[in-house]
Enzyme design. Structure first.
Site, PDB file in Angstrom:
ATOM      1  N   ASP A 307       0.850  -1.203   0.000  1.00 43.68           N
ATOM      2  CA  ASP A 307       0.000   0.000   0.000  1.00 43.68           C
ATOM      3  C   ASP A 307       0.884   1.251   0.000  1.00 43.68           C
ATOM      4  OD1 ASP A 307      -2.555   1.041  -0.259  1.00 43.68           O
ATOM      5  OD2 ASP A 307      -2.814   1.349   1.883  1.00 43.68           O
ATOM      6  N   GLY A 326      -1.169   7.857   4.809  1.00 41.16           N
ATOM      7  CA  GLY A 326      -0.301   7.082   3.936  1.00 41.16           C
ATOM      8  C   GLY A 326       1.115   6.915   4.435  1.00 41.16           C
TER       9      GLY A 326
END
Length: 421
Positions: A307, A326
């Site tokens: 990811d 993130g």
């Protein structure tokens, strides 16, 4: 170019004759021409020797984000693919997280052309809806023909249940893969971390596990009604695992993934308000990570992903509430996963998933294209900022111990060697 891998232990459970055997592998012009116990190098042959060299088919990551176009300061396609190659990944699926987002065939063609000539192959996702706004379906059929391997409004839940229903019905005409991000925005509200004891202690607004699980349950009911192919990316809760396991028992065509950081960390690391740990879905609890690992081992969760989400310093080193979600993860995917699981399981997880996207899986076999990752499962090191190949440095793994290391990768007649400690 001729390359000779010397004394490489092959990890490939799909090839019983070579699995766990140590062999020399000769590659000519990108093709594996000979695999034998001992091969003498010919002239003009690059001999590759490494301590405790292991080799597997090239690794695959189903969820990476770069920045180009629109956010090149985060990561260009060229440097992103170089980072992936040095991290052992020969194939990556690119999230539609750019500006503008890819919602037409011309956008997909642009991304494919920008990635041409690199060691790592790039397979773009197109958005599910125009401009990823959740209102009207994008040019799904045209994007599929242009090379899109699936359709995803990146990290944005499909709030319109009927539109998801229509999308799942429509893509059956060309075997398209629909993504649905597992988050009910009404339940999540303004939450930014996992709702629980830690969020209460820190005074941070929480995202209940229920926000993910309600969306997963809804999407699975729709899939049962429509048929089609559904992928639920980066699940994070124990109940989500159970819901998907039950759906698979019913025969529904659903797959799911989990981000490696959701296996390694829990929300307890948030106590210092470090925004590098701010991700979506949020880090959950120890019981969740245990169930996620169990789901990986029994096959409920189809594959893991880094990811990888680059964010520049201005987006992360600010107040926790305002920081972007993130973490980068390509460079640490192998070393962190290798801490948790046996090496054969790790390699299996890092090489599976291509079939879901209609891609051919490479083979370690004479006459086949050389698509290989070179690594050692042994040794340990601390991951520091100088180990980061990405343009952005937002890694939650800084200071963490990594087990094993990647020596490099071979694909598309290119051999790239990583800087190992």
């Amino acid at each position: 170019m001729n390359i000779l891998l010397k004394s490489a232990k092959i990890i490939d459970k799909h090839n019983e004759s070579l699995h766990l055997k140590t062999r020399d592998i000769l590659i000519k012009d990108g093709i594996i021409v000979k695999i034998a116990a001992k091969i003498e190098p010919e002239s003009k042959t690059q001999v590759v020797k490494h301590k405790n060299l292991h080799v597997s088919v090239g690794w695959f990551d189903s969820s990476v984000s770069f920045g180009e176009p629109g956010y090149e300061e985060r990561e260009t396609i060229e440097n992103g693919l170089r980072t992936a190659a040095l991290s052992g990944f020969t194939d990556v699926v690119l999230n539609p997280s750019t500006h503008p987002c890819p919602d037409s065939s011309s956008d997909i063609v642009y991304l494919k052309n920008a990635a041409a000539g690199q060691l790592t192959n790039l397979y773009p996702l197109g958005t599910l809806t125009m401009k990823a706004d959740g209102n009207d379906l994008a040019e799904l059929y045209d994007m599929k023909n242009a090379g899109a391997v699936g359709f995803y409004d990146y990290k944005l839940p499909m709030t319109n249940a009927n539109l998801l229903k229509v999308a799942l019905q429509y893509v059956q005409n060309f075997s398209g893969l629909v993504y649905s991000f597992p988050l009910d925005t009404k339940i999540a509200g303004k939450g930014i971390v996992n709702e629980g004891a830690v969020s209460t202690q820190l005074g941070l607004k929480g995202i209940p596990a229920l926000a993910e699980e309600l969306q997963v349950a809804r999407d699975l009911f729709i899939l049962e009604y429509t048929g089609g192919k559904l992928h639920i990316p980066t699940i994070s809760t124990a109940t989500s695992v159970k819901l998907i396991a039950d759906a698979k028992k019913k025969g529904l065509d659903v797959s799911c993934s989990v981000a490696i950081h959701n296996l390694v960390y829990t929300d307890s690391v948030l106590e210092e308000f470090d925004s590098t740990y701010k991700v979506l879905p949020p880090l959950r609890t120890k019981p969740d990570t245990k169930t996620l690992l169990k789901g990986l081992k029994d096959g409920t969760i189809d594959f893991v992903t880094s990811d990888h989400t680059p964010m520049n310093i201005e987006e992360k080193r600010i107040e926790f509430d305002n920081a972007s979600y993130g973490t980068i993860g390509l460079e640490t995917a192998f070393g962190s996963l290798n801490q948790l699981l046996d090496i054969e399981v790790v390699v299996n997880l890092l090489t599976k998933g291509r079939e879901r996207y209609g891609l051919k899986s490479p083979e370690i076999k004479e006459g086949e294209i050389a698509c290989l990752t070179l690594f050692t499962p042994e040794g340990s090191s601390t991951f520091n900022e100088e180990d980061i190949e990405s343009t952005s440095k937002n890694s939650m793994f800084l200071g963490s111990e990594m087990k094993g290391s990647v020596y490099g990768s071979i694909n598309n007649s290119i051999h790239l060697t990583a800087n190992t400690k």
